[in-house]
Write a protein that holds these residues in place. Structure first.
Motif, PDB file in Angstrom:
ATOM      1  N   THR A 194       0.826  -1.204   0.000  1.00  0.00           N
ATOM      2  CA  THR A 194       0.000   0.000   0.000  1.00  0.00           C
ATOM      3  C   THR A 194       0.865   1.261   0.000  1.00  0.00           C
ATOM      4  OG1 THR A 194      -1.569  -1.289   1.261  1.00  0.00           O
ATOM      5  CG2 THR A 194      -2.011   1.044   1.068  1.00  0.00           C
ATOM      6  N   ILE A 195       1.982   1.215   0.752  1.00  0.00           N
ATOM      7  CA  ILE A 195       2.856   2.398   0.776  1.00  0.00           C
ATOM      8  C   ILE A 195       3.426   2.653  -0.629  1.00  0.00           C
ATOM      9  CG2 ILE A 195       5.033   3.296   1.670  1.00  0.00           C
ATOM     10  CD1 ILE A 195       4.348   1.899   4.316  1.00  0.00           C
TER      11      ILE A 195
ATOM     12  N   GLN B 242       0.749   4.114  -2.873  1.00  0.00           N
ATOM     13  CA  GLN B 242       0.508   5.544  -2.669  1.00  0.00           C
ATOM     14  C   GLN B 242       1.651   6.376  -3.224  1.00  0.00           C
ATOM     15  OE1 GLN B 242      -0.003   5.425   1.553  1.00  0.00           O
ATOM     16  NE2 GLN B 242      -2.207   5.158   1.433  1.00  0.00           N
ATOM     17  N   MET B 243       2.893   5.891  -3.016  1.00  0.00           N
ATOM     18  CA  MET B 243       4.025   6.677  -3.500  1.00  0.00           C
ATOM     19  C   MET B 243       4.037   6.753  -5.021  1.00  0.00           C
ATOM     20  SD  MET B 243       6.918   5.894  -0.642  1.00  0.00           S
ATOM     21  CE  MET B 243       8.068   5.341  -1.808  1.00  0.00           C
TER      22      MET B 243
ATOM     23  N   LYS C 187       1.424   6.511  -6.959  1.00  0.00           N
ATOM     24  CA  LYS C 187       0.314   7.338  -7.412  1.00  0.00           C
ATOM     25  C   LYS C 187       0.668   8.811  -7.292  1.00  0.00           C
ATOM     26  CE  LYS C 187      -4.660   7.314  -7.347  1.00  0.00           C
ATOM     27  NZ  LYS C 187      -5.889   6.950  -6.637  1.00  0.00           N
ATOM     28  N   ALA C 188       1.433   9.147  -6.245  1.00  0.00           N
ATOM     29  CA  ALA C 188       1.801  10.543  -6.036  1.00  0.00           C
ATOM     30  C   ALA C 188       2.874  10.996  -7.020  1.00  0.00           C
ATOM     31  CB  ALA C 188       2.269  10.746  -4.600  1.00  0.00           C
ATOM     32  N   ASN C 189       3.816  10.098  -7.362  1.00  0.00           N
ATOM     33  CA  ASN C 189       4.964  10.557  -8.142  1.00  0.00           C
ATOM     34  C   ASN C 189       4.992  10.088  -9.591  1.00  0.00           C
ATOM     35  OD1 ASN C 189       6.269  11.995  -5.977  1.00  0.00           O
ATOM     36  ND2 ASN C 189       6.541   9.977  -5.059  1.00  0.00           N
ATOM     37  N   PHE C 190       4.372   8.921  -9.862  1.00  0.00           N
ATOM     38  CA  PHE C 190       4.364   8.435 -11.244  1.00  0.00           C
ATOM     39  C   PHE C 190       2.923   8.140 -11.631  1.00  0.00           C
ATOM     40  CE2 PHE C 190       8.284   7.032  -9.202  1.00  0.00           C
ATOM     41  CZ  PHE C 190       9.216   7.630 -10.010  1.00  0.00           C
ATOM     42  N   TYR C 191       2.116   9.173 -11.718  1.00  0.00           N
ATOM     43  CA  TYR C 191       0.668   8.974 -11.824  1.00  0.00           C
ATOM     44  C   TYR C 191       0.263   8.153 -13.041  1.00  0.00           C
ATOM     45  CZ  TYR C 191      -4.276  10.015 -11.581  1.00  0.00           C
ATOM     46  OH  TYR C 191      -5.625   9.891 -11.493  1.00  0.00           O
TER      47      TYR C 191
ATOM     48  N   LYS D 150      -1.424   4.397 -13.278  1.00  0.00           N
ATOM     49  CA  LYS D 150      -2.721   4.151 -13.874  1.00  0.00           C
ATOM     50  C   LYS D 150      -2.667   2.962 -14.834  1.00  0.00           C
ATOM     51  CE  LYS D 150      -6.229   6.726 -16.222  1.00  0.00           C
ATOM     52  NZ  LYS D 150      -6.583   7.949 -16.891  1.00  0.00           N
TER      53      LYS D 150
ATOM     54  N   PHE E  59      -2.631  -4.269 -10.733  1.00  0.00           N
ATOM     55  CA  PHE E  59      -1.507  -5.167 -10.522  1.00  0.00           C
ATOM     56  C   PHE E  59      -0.565  -4.659  -9.438  1.00  0.00           C
ATOM     57  CE2 PHE E  59      -3.205  -6.913 -14.304  1.00  0.00           C
ATOM     58  CZ  PHE E  59      -3.069  -8.262 -14.048  1.00  0.00           C
TER      59      PHE E  59
ATOM     60  N   THR F  41      -6.514  -2.670   0.305  1.00  0.00           N
ATOM     61  CA  THR F  41      -5.740  -3.878  -0.010  1.00  0.00           C
ATOM     62  C   THR F  41      -5.588  -4.759   1.221  1.00  0.00           C
ATOM     63  OG1 THR F  41      -4.511  -2.485  -1.506  1.00  0.00           O
ATOM     64  CG2 THR F  41      -3.640  -4.651  -1.104  1.00  0.00           C
TER      65      THR F  41
ATOM     66  N   LEU G 175       0.456   2.944   7.522  1.00  0.00           N
ATOM     67  CA  LEU G 175      -0.318   3.296   6.331  1.00  0.00           C
ATOM     68  C   LEU G 175      -0.963   4.656   6.489  1.00  0.00           C
ATOM     69  CD1 LEU G 175      -1.945  -0.008   5.191  1.00  0.00           C
ATOM     70  CD2 LEU G 175       0.083   1.144   4.400  1.00  0.00           C
TER      71      LEU G 175
ATOM     72  N   SER H 285       1.698   7.233   5.891  1.00  0.00           N
ATOM     73  CA  SER H 285       2.068   7.383   4.484  1.00  0.00           C
ATOM     74  C   SER H 285       0.918   7.999   3.694  1.00  0.00           C
ATOM     75  CB  SER H 285       2.525   6.049   3.915  1.00  0.00           C
ATOM     76  OG  SER H 285       1.620   5.541   2.983  1.00  0.00           O
TER      77      SER H 285
ATOM     78  N   THR I  17       1.197  11.448   1.383  1.00  0.00           N
ATOM     79  CA  THR I  17       1.052  11.420  -0.076  1.00  0.00           C
ATOM     80  C   THR I  17      -0.277  11.987  -0.571  1.00  0.00           C
ATOM     81  OG1 THR I  17       0.288   9.148   0.149  1.00  0.00           O
ATOM     82  CG2 THR I  17       2.567   9.448  -0.516  1.00  0.00           C
TER      83      THR I  17
ATOM     84  N   LYS J 197      -0.404  15.246  -2.720  1.00  0.00           N
ATOM     85  CA  LYS J 197       0.219  15.107  -4.021  1.00  0.00           C
ATOM     86  C   LYS J 197      -0.670  14.257  -4.958  1.00  0.00           C
ATOM     87  CE  LYS J 197       4.794  15.049  -5.796  1.00  0.00           C
ATOM     88  NZ  LYS J 197       6.177  14.662  -5.641  1.00  0.00           N
ATOM     89  N   ILE J 198      -1.320  13.225  -4.395  1.00  0.00           N
ATOM     90  CA  ILE J 198      -2.205  12.399  -5.214  1.00  0.00           C
ATOM     91  C   ILE J 198      -3.387  13.232  -5.695  1.00  0.00           C
ATOM     92  CG2 ILE J 198      -3.806  10.436  -5.151  1.00  0.00           C
ATOM     93  CD1 ILE J 198      -1.808   9.035  -3.321  1.00  0.00           C
TER      94      ILE J 198
ATOM     95  N   GLN K 212      -2.258  15.403  -8.505  1.00  0.00           N
ATOM     96  CA  GLN K 212      -2.084  14.658  -9.755  1.00  0.00           C
ATOM     97  C   GLN K 212      -3.427  14.343 -10.408  1.00  0.00           C
ATOM     98  OE1 GLN K 212       0.698  13.833 -11.212  1.00  0.00           O
ATOM     99  NE2 GLN K 212       2.318  13.358  -9.767  1.00  0.00           N
TER     100      GLN K 212
END
Lengths: 199, 192, 181
Positions: free
Chosen positions: A79-80, A83-84, A86-90, A94, A99, B74, C22, C25, C29, C32-33, C36
């Motif tokens: 999950t971490i 989230q990371m 999604k924030a940095n490589f959107y 997607k 997966f 998840t 979680l 984190s 984030t 930023k999400i 985006q």
């Protein structure tokens, strides 16, 4: 010892080609080299994190609940990473879609936790996580590159084939994944038998 | 009604969970050596998949979403599936010992079957209503069973064939899966 | 019993720790999400709507529970956009963003997300397909050719284009409620 772990992870016990683990993402996200690389690195990150933390705490976990405990730890790392990304490589996040959360049930991660990290010290577990992860990434990358070049005529989204090349669409479609992986396995068996034959 | 039928056909045949979405490849490759075990596995998966989809759908809709705890999805879903599998295993063992001796060995494997978690996550992602979710989960389970049993039949046949040397073992199995997947793609033209 | 208690205790501790990690984190984030996600929708507006210099996601009207985003150029309305989710595809929901000019003529269509079959149904995201909708209005028959409309479906896939066409049509109906005023 460390050298052995690295060789095992990268080649002789390669997760995809030798142990046939983690096949779902291998087939699903290898439609292009970028996707394959992104998925491989995400798995490597989860694998390294879970291996490291499980090797620290494994001896405190009662035997009968170790699998649920490992699954919780792995799900936490997944999950971490989710989230990371999604924030940095959107846009990559997607494309990879479900997966990424599904790394939780990737047999490689749970397999390494159970077979290696729970029995070895943190340094070895860290190295093992990294090398198995990179080995997995390389396998994905090979398959992804082949499928992208043949199926779309591009490599990292740059055209590499002659402009008259008509892409073989099936390579990026679902059946192509199975067919290409089948041929890669055959190549591996061919190479292995040649190496053995020369010895 | 037509819409629900289309949903079922889409989930079971057109976007077959194994051959087109690539979920549940491990049991697909692992327990497809004989049709008998394939049938056992399909039934267990169908049951766990449908029940876990319903439970996780309800928990997501009435607990996680109202509290905006979607980021725990998840971890919560995998715990639901793991405990459900454990629970089903215990119940079957106590009440139907005969069925247990047949299915028992497959049940623990289902926890790490990514198709089960995949369906639970897809239901949320596709924003299905309850009835759509039910049809989709059941259709997916049916598609999984169909693909697995067909594939087991193919593998039984291929074991009697002369396969080129370097294609023996896994390579030919994957190529067969590719051809089966190709055949399933034909279903996409079925609904006119 | 003691070992049972120990097992439950260990699992509880691990789950609580995981929950705390979680949550941390998530808070690191989430901004930023959100940024985006907003950037994605703003880019989609740029690509489908006529020139605008406002932020359409902040200026909208609601008709029949459906948000109509309004594009403005220095305060003058230049177009409208509606986002609908159509679940009639093969692979679940398709999110379609339809933009029109101020008279309700389609200026562009975008597919925000979908999961149609790779290589077949996913051609609905191609520019050549989405451009077919440009210039159509509520008075045109927006449907695939097989259904007697003007949209060319591509070989091997009718369901996915049909779902997109239905989405565009629904959006135009909503927008028309505003344009007519």
């Amino acid at each position: 010892m460390i050298k052995n772990i690295i060789i095992n992870g990268l080649y002789s016990n390669n997760a995809t080609f030798k142990q046939m683990l983690g096949l779902c993402p291998t087939l699903a996200v290898t439609t292009s080299a970028v996707n394959a690389l992104g998925m491989g690195l995400a798995t490597t990150a989860v694998l390294t994190g879970s291996n490291l933390s499980i090797s620290f705490i494994a001896r405190y976990i009662p035997k009968n609940v170790r699998i649920p405990a490992y699954i919780v730890i792995i799900a936490c790392f997944v999950t971490i990473i989710d989230q990371m990304m999604k924030a940095n490589f959107y846009s990559l996040h997607k494309v990879l879609g479900i997966f990424i959360p599904l790394i939780v049930v990737n047999c490689i991660v749970l397999g390494r936790a159970e077979a290696f990290a729970s029995k070895n010290n943190p340094v070895y577990s860290l190295v093992d996580g990294l090398s198995v992860g990179i080995g997995f990434t390389i396998s994905l990358f090979i398959l992804g590159s082949f499928r992208e070049i043949i199926g779309s005529g591009t490599f990292f989204n740059m055209p590499v084939m002659l402009s008259s090349y008509d892409p073989l669409l099936i390579a990026v479609m679902p059946p192509g994944a199975f067919l290409f992986l089948g041929f890669l396995f055959a190549c591996k068996q061919f190479i292995d038998s040649r190496i053995k034959g020369e010895k | 009604m037509e819409h629900l039928l289309l949903l079922f056909v889409g989930a079971a045949l057109v976007n077959n969970i194994v051959l087109s979405r690539f979920l549940g490849i491990c049991p697909f490759m692992g327990v497809s050596k004989s049709t008998e075990t394939a049938v056992g596995m399909s039934l267990s998966v169908a049951f766990v998949m449908t029940v876990s989809a319903v439970v996780s759908f309800l928990i997501d809709k009435y607990i996680l979403a109202p509290l905006s705890l979607e980021y725990l999805r998840t971890i919560v879903f995998i715990l639901i599936i793991a405990s459900l599998v454990q629970f089903v295993e215990m119940v079957i063992e106590k009440t139907l010992p005969e069925l247990y001796s047949g299915l028992g060995i497959y049940l623990p494997l289902i926890t790490t079957n990514c198709a089960v978690l995949g369906v639970a996550l897809l239901n949320v992602q596709f924003k299905y209503s309850f009835i759509e979710m039910l049809i989709f989960s059941f259709g997916t389970a049916a598609g999984f069973g169909l693909a697995l049993i067909l594939f087991a039949g193919l593998r039984e046949r291929i074991s009697y064939s002369a396969v080129p040397k370097y294609f023996q073992g896994m390579p030919i199995v994957f190529i067969m899966a590719g051809i089966l997947s190709l055949a399933f793609m034909g279903f996409s033209g079925m609904v006119k | 019993m003691n070992s049972f208690f120990k097992s439950v205790f260990t699992i509880t501790i691990i789950t609580v720790l995981a929950g705390i990690m979680l949550t941390l984190s998530y808070f690191f984030t989430k901004d930023k999400i959100a940024y985006q996600e907003r950037q994605e929708i703003l880019n989609a507006f740029k690509s489908i709507l006529p020139y605008h210099n406002n932020e359409p996601d902040k200026e909208y009207e609601i008709i029949n529970n459906q948000k109509i985003f309004i594009a403005k150029d220095n305060g003058t309305i230049t177009g409208y956009a509606v986002n609908v989710i159509n679940t009639q595809g093969y692979g679940g929901a398709i999110s379609i963003l339809t933009g029109t000019d101020s008279n309700g003529v389609v200026s562009g269509v975008a597919v925000i997300y979908h999961s149609e079959t790779p290589g077949l149904g996913d051609k609905i995201t191609s520019k050549s397909f989405l451009d077919l909708f440009k210039g159509l209005t509520i008075n045109d028959k927006i449907a695939v050719k097989k259904d007697g409309g003007t949209i060319e479906q591509f070989s091997g896939a009718t369901i996915s284009p049909r779902a997109v066409a239905a989405g565009v049509k629904d959006s135009l109906k909503v927008i028309n409620g505003l344009v007519g005023k």
